[in-house]
Design an enzyme around this catalytic site. Structure first.
Site, PDB file in Angstrom:
ATOM      1  N   SER A 101       0.844  -1.183   0.000  1.00 25.46           N
ATOM      2  CA  SER A 101       0.000   0.000   0.000  1.00 25.46           C
ATOM      3  C   SER A 101       0.884   1.240   0.000  1.00 25.46           C
ATOM      4  O   SER A 101       1.910   1.270   0.697  1.00 25.46           O
ATOM      5  CB  SER A 101      -0.919   0.010   1.226  1.00 25.46           C
ATOM      6  N   HIS A 115      -2.660   7.435  -4.457  1.00 30.47           N
ATOM      7  CA  HIS A 115      -2.716   6.276  -3.570  1.00 30.47           C
ATOM      8  C   HIS A 115      -2.836   5.034  -4.442  1.00 30.47           C
ATOM      9  O   HIS A 115      -3.469   5.059  -5.504  1.00 30.47           O
ATOM     10  CB  HIS A 115      -3.925   6.386  -2.640  1.00 30.47           C
ATOM     11  N   HIS A 154      -6.781   7.777 -16.820  1.00 28.00           N
ATOM     12  CA  HIS A 154      -7.855   6.815 -17.057  1.00 28.00           C
ATOM     13  C   HIS A 154      -7.600   5.980 -18.309  1.00 28.00           C
ATOM     14  O   HIS A 154      -7.997   4.812 -18.369  1.00 28.00           O
ATOM     15  CB  HIS A 154      -9.197   7.542 -17.145  1.00 28.00           C
TER      16      HIS A 154
END
Length: 321
Positions: A101, A115, A154
């Protein structure tokens, strides 16, 4: 077909762990090169209930104010509420969980915060076959957004999904929009990306390949944005707005984020769990952006879900620099 039946769990755990450790190394190397000044420090930690991990943090760099990249591999006797609320059939299961993470807070307000995480779970209940699944994704939180950056973000997400399954991008893009949403603010945390969970279909190899692709393609999606924006001049106004908007990031992570809640509810290492929080942040009572300002433009055009790739098609590629 029950895919859990044929899985060799020891081998699966080993191959996933090896990948995650190599992914942590690669992401940290890429970020150090991009920063050009500071390196990650590392701390190994153990968890008394079982397992542990290694936390790596870079602070006060030339580009990154703080970047944290965590690896963890933990186990326990009972899954916490954060993991069973939407899957009550997992209540009472022992578990093994591993993942990488990361959260990156840049200095320049024109570079978005980002993130990402990838993870693997095995849940076991006496007398039943173990249940396994993958999860993860990545998302982007800009302060002064550039449409071409968001479209490219995207576009990369869709390309990596389409290489595995053409149904994944619309499904996981929507899930990301829904997940990274602050109900008390009625706004998204940023411009989204991908979010998936409970992935257990076709085969272990299929799901593992997709998780690997999400992890491996994170830096190639994010660092081109960093390179384009890191030298842009900014002033006190832009920095002040960045610190104010970081408050939204903190609100989401502490109130809604399932990963944060899972770590805290399972007795994880607090310093590692909360390394996602920015080193500097501001809150102001009832602050509103000036009408017609760049700050207002963020609220009006970027903090609500939308079809970014339709803009790519309508612009016929004109978003590229």
């Amino acid at each position: 077909m029950d895919h859990n039946q044929s899985l060799d769990y020891c081998s699966a755990t080993q191959v996933v762990t090896e990948f995650l450790l190599s992914l942590q190394d690669k992401i940290c190397q890429d970020l150090e090169i991009a920063d050009g000044e500071q390196q990650f420090i590392q701390e190994q930690w153990q968890r008394k209930e079982g397992g542990g991990g290694q936390t790596r943090v870079l602070t006060n760099g030339a580009v990154f104010e703080q970047a944290g990249v965590n690896f963890s591999h933990v186990m326990g006797e009972s899954l916490p509420v954060s993991a069973t609320t939407k899957r009550p059939e997992l209540e009472g299961c022992s578990f093994e969980a591993m993942g990488v993470s990361l959260v990156i807070h840049p200095k320049n307000p024109y570079i978005p915060t980002t993130h990402a995480n990838v993870r693997f779970f095995i849940a076991t209940k006496e007398g039943q076959e173990p249940i396994w699944w993958f999860g993860g994704g990545f998302d982007l939180t800009p302060y002064y957004p550039f449409e071409e950056d968001v479209i490219q973000w995207h576009k990369k997400a869709k390309e990596l999904c389409d290489a595995i399954d053409i149904n994944y991008y619309p499904k996981y893009k929507q899930w990301c929009d829904d997940y990274f949403y602050l109900p008390h603010r009625d706004e998204t945390r940023g411009v989204g990306g991908l979010f998936f969970d409970d992935l257990n279909e076709t085969s272990f190899e299929h799901c593992f390949t997709f998780m690997c692709s999400v992890g491996e393609q994170f830096t190639s999606s994010y660092l081109p944005i960093v390179e384009k924006r890191k030298m842009m001049p900014y002033g006190e106004r832009e920095r002040d707005f960045q610190l104010y908007r970081r408050g939204r990031y903190v609100e989401f992570n502490l109130v809604y984020d399932r990963g944060t809640l899972f770590g805290l509810q399972t007795g994880g290492r607090t310093e590692s769990i909360l390394m996602s929080l920015p080193p500097l942040v501001k809150w102001r009572y009832n602050w509103q952006p000036e009408v017609g300002s760049d700050e207002a433009y963020l609220y009006e055009h970027y903090l609500k879900p939308q079809d970014w790739l339709s803009k790519l098609n309508s612009n016929n590629g004109s978003e590229q620099n």
